[in-house]
Scaffold this motif. Structure first.
Motif, PDB file in Angstrom:
ATOM      1  N   ALA A   1       6.848  -3.858 -20.195  1.00 56.94           N
ATOM      2  CA  ALA A   1       7.454  -4.610 -21.298  1.00 56.94           C
ATOM      3  C   ALA A   1       8.460  -5.648 -20.806  1.00 56.94           C
ATOM      4  N   ALA A   2       9.297  -5.286 -19.852  1.00 51.65           N
ATOM      5  CA  ALA A   2      10.307  -6.214 -19.326  1.00 51.65           C
ATOM      6  C   ALA A   2      10.492  -5.934 -17.839  1.00 51.65           C
ATOM      7  N   VAL A   3       9.991  -6.841 -16.994  1.00 49.70           N
ATOM      8  CA  VAL A   3      10.083  -6.666 -15.544  1.00 49.70           C
ATOM      9  C   VAL A   3      11.539  -6.830 -15.123  1.00 49.70           C
ATOM     10  N   GLY A   4      12.035  -5.887 -14.311  1.00 54.89           N
ATOM     11  CA  GLY A   4      13.435  -5.867 -13.926  1.00 54.89           C
ATOM     12  C   GLY A   4      13.807  -6.735 -12.741  1.00 54.89           C
ATOM     13  N   ALA A   5      12.887  -7.537 -12.229  1.00 51.53           N
ATOM     14  CA  ALA A   5      13.190  -8.392 -11.083  1.00 51.53           C
ATOM     15  C   ALA A   5      12.489  -9.729 -11.275  1.00 51.53           C
ATOM     16  N   GLU A   6      13.043 -10.758 -10.655  1.00 54.71           N
ATOM     17  CA  GLU A   6      12.424 -12.077 -10.758  1.00 54.71           C
ATOM     18  C   GLU A   6      11.294 -12.208  -9.746  1.00 54.71           C
ATOM     19  N   PRO A   7      10.343 -13.107 -10.003  1.00 52.79           N
ATOM     20  CA  PRO A   7       9.281 -13.342  -9.020  1.00 52.79           C
ATOM     21  C   PRO A   7       9.877 -13.707  -7.659  1.00 52.79           C
ATOM     22  N   GLY A   8       9.330 -13.106  -6.626  1.00 54.25           N
ATOM     23  CA  GLY A   8       9.836 -13.284  -5.273  1.00 54.25           C
ATOM     24  C   GLY A   8      10.664 -12.110  -4.806  1.00 54.25           C
ATOM     25  N   ALA A   9      11.072 -11.254  -5.730  1.00 52.61           N
ATOM     26  CA  ALA A   9      11.847 -10.055  -5.397  1.00 52.61           C
ATOM     27  C   ALA A   9      10.937  -8.829  -5.516  1.00 52.61           C
ATOM     28  N   SER A  10      11.526  -7.658  -5.429  1.00 51.68           N
ATOM     29  CA  SER A  10      10.789  -6.404  -5.600  1.00 51.68           C
ATOM     30  C   SER A  10      11.495  -5.549  -6.635  1.00 51.68           C
ATOM     31  N   THR A  11      10.752  -4.647  -7.239  1.00 50.71           N
ATOM     32  CA  THR A  11      11.323  -3.694  -8.176  1.00 50.71           C
ATOM     33  C   THR A  11      10.669  -2.337  -7.941  1.00 50.71           C
ATOM     34  N   GLN A  12      11.351  -1.284  -8.308  1.00 45.47           N
ATOM     35  CA  GLN A  12      10.822   0.060  -8.059  1.00 45.47           C
ATOM     36  C   GLN A  12       9.882   0.501  -9.168  1.00 45.47           C
ATOM     37  N   VAL A  13       8.765   1.068  -8.751  1.00 49.48           N
ATOM     38  CA  VAL A  13       7.799   1.692  -9.652  1.00 49.48           C
ATOM     39  C   VAL A  13       7.542   3.080  -9.099  1.00 49.48           C
ATOM     40  N   THR A  14       7.566   4.080  -9.965  1.00 47.37           N
ATOM     41  CA  THR A  14       7.304   5.452  -9.535  1.00 47.37           C
ATOM     42  C   THR A  14       5.883   5.830  -9.927  1.00 47.37           C
ATOM     43  N   PHE A  15       5.130   6.296  -8.939  1.00 41.09           N
ATOM     44  CA  PHE A  15       3.766   6.766  -9.143  1.00 41.09           C
ATOM     45  C   PHE A  15       3.794   8.275  -8.985  1.00 41.09           C
ATOM     46  N   ALA A  16       3.076   9.001  -9.845  1.00 44.87           N
ATOM     47  CA  ALA A  16       3.107  10.453  -9.772  1.00 44.87           C
ATOM     48  C   ALA A  16       1.760  11.062 -10.132  1.00 44.87           C
ATOM     49  N   THR A  17       1.457  12.200  -9.481  1.00 41.05           N
ATOM     50  CA  THR A  17       0.322  13.045  -9.852  1.00 41.05           C
ATOM     51  C   THR A  17       0.846  14.466  -9.938  1.00 41.05           C
ATOM     52  N   ASP A  18       0.102  15.333 -10.628  1.00 41.18           N
ATOM     53  CA  ASP A  18       0.533  16.732 -10.739  1.00 41.18           C
ATOM     54  C   ASP A  18       0.637  17.406  -9.378  1.00 41.18           C
ATOM     55  N   SER A  19      -0.310  17.132  -8.501  1.00 41.79           N
ATOM     56  CA  SER A  19      -0.332  17.818  -7.207  1.00 41.79           C
ATOM     57  C   SER A  19       0.628  17.223  -6.185  1.00 41.79           C
TER      58      SER A  19
ATOM     59  N   ALA B   1       0.860  -1.185   0.000  1.00 44.17           N
ATOM     60  CA  ALA B   1       0.000   0.000   0.000  1.00 44.17           C
ATOM     61  C   ALA B   1       0.893   1.231   0.000  1.00 44.17           C
ATOM     62  N   ALA B   2       0.420   2.296  -0.621  1.00 41.13           N
ATOM     63  CA  ALA B   2       1.155   3.558  -0.648  1.00 41.13           C
ATOM     64  C   ALA B   2       0.163   4.681  -0.940  1.00 41.13           C
ATOM     65  N   ASN B   3       0.582   5.899  -0.668  1.00 42.04           N
ATOM     66  CA  ASN B   3      -0.217   7.079  -0.998  1.00 42.04           C
ATOM     67  C   ASN B   3       0.584   7.972  -1.919  1.00 42.04           C
ATOM     68  N   VAL B   4      -0.092   8.497  -2.931  1.00 42.03           N
ATOM     69  CA  VAL B   4       0.489   9.486  -3.828  1.00 42.03           C
ATOM     70  C   VAL B   4      -0.410  10.701  -3.693  1.00 42.03           C
TER      71      VAL B   4
ATOM     72  N   VAL C   1      -4.318  10.163  -3.556  1.00 42.78           N
ATOM     73  CA  VAL C   1      -4.608   8.878  -4.196  1.00 42.78           C
ATOM     74  C   VAL C   1      -4.026   7.762  -3.334  1.00 42.78           C
ATOM     75  N   GLN C   2      -4.881   6.795  -3.017  1.00 43.40           N
ATOM     76  CA  GLN C   2      -4.477   5.669  -2.178  1.00 43.40           C
ATOM     77  C   GLN C   2      -4.285   4.443  -3.062  1.00 43.40           C
ATOM     78  N   LEU C   3      -3.108   3.830  -2.969  1.00 44.86           N
ATOM     79  CA  LEU C   3      -2.811   2.621  -3.720  1.00 44.86           C
ATOM     80  C   LEU C   3      -2.895   1.437  -2.764  1.00 44.86           C
ATOM     81  N   SER C   4      -3.532   0.361  -3.185  1.00 46.08           N
ATOM     82  CA  SER C   4      -3.620  -0.817  -2.322  1.00 46.08           C
ATOM     83  C   SER C   4      -3.402  -2.089  -3.130  1.00 46.08           C
ATOM     84  N   ASN C   5      -2.788  -3.073  -2.472  1.00 40.14           N
ATOM     85  CA  ASN C   5      -2.456  -4.381  -3.040  1.00 40.14           C
ATOM     86  C   ASN C   5      -1.718  -4.256  -4.363  1.00 40.14           C
ATOM     87  N   ILE C   6      -0.734  -3.364  -4.420  1.00 40.66           N
ATOM     88  CA  ILE C   6       0.038  -3.141  -5.640  1.00 40.66           C
ATOM     89  C   ILE C   6       1.100  -4.229  -5.764  1.00 40.66           C
ATOM     90  N   LEU C   7       1.097  -4.917  -6.902  1.00 47.58           N
ATOM     91  CA  LEU C   7       2.104  -5.934  -7.184  1.00 47.58           C
ATOM     92  C   LEU C   7       2.237  -6.103  -8.684  1.00 47.58           C
TER      93      LEU C   7
END
Length: 161
Positions: A107-125, A29-32, A35-41
């Motif tokens: 297109a190409a996930v940078g980590a194998e299943p079982g690991a984590s990878t960074q995703v950037t979420f953004a809004t104007d505000s 879960a994260a907040n931008v 905007v509330q993000l939940s169960n992101i995977l």
């Protein structure tokens, strides 16, 4: 006996005021901003393979929000989250809502299943919020792959035994 009861009842007063929250799912879960993000995977079959972003984005405000999703090494995808609505990032309808967004593909996930990878979420505000997102294997309950099992064939008896 009374002293023990008073001593034990004091635990209530020494307990922390806040309860620690946790994710009761495979995703995070994260907040931008608001905007509330939940169960992101991310669901993929292997490192370097195509993947899909799963989870929900909830917009509690009275105005639609443009949410830009940028995985490490991937292209940005912009999703519109309508006012006072939750949308699933896999492109499916959320609950009884007809609002949809996405799907967000990688297109190409940078980590194998079982690991984590960074995703950037953004809004104007709110600006950009980098989030470490878990990567899971493309199998039930996420994704489309199904488990196959060998079939059982009963042995045949030979004549004369």
């Amino acid at each position: 006996m009374t002293g023990a009861a008073l001593t034990l009842s004091g635990c209530f007063y020494l307990s922390p005021d806040e309860v620690t929250s946790y994710n009761a799912s495979d995703g995070i879960a994260a907040n931008v901003g608001k905007v509330q993000l939940s169960n992101i995977l991310i669901v993929t079959s292997a490192k370097g393979a195509e993947g899909s972003l799963y989870g929900t984005a909830t917009n509690p405000t009275q105005e639609p929000v443009q949410l830009t999703v940028t995985p490490t090494g991937g292209s940005a995808t912009t999703v519109t989250v309508p006012a006072a609505t939750a949308v699933r990032l896999d492109g499916q309808a959320s609950g009884n809502s007809t609002a949809t967004a996405g799907p967000v593909k990688i297109a190409a996930v940078g980590a194998e299943p079982g690991a984590s990878t960074q995703v950037t979420f953004a809004t104007d505000s709110a600006g950009s919020v980098p989030v470490s997102v878990p990567v899971v294997l493309d199998s039930a309950p996420y994704g489309s792959a199904s488990v196959s099992h060998a079939t059982y064939e009963a042995p045949t008896s030979s004549a004369g035994e």
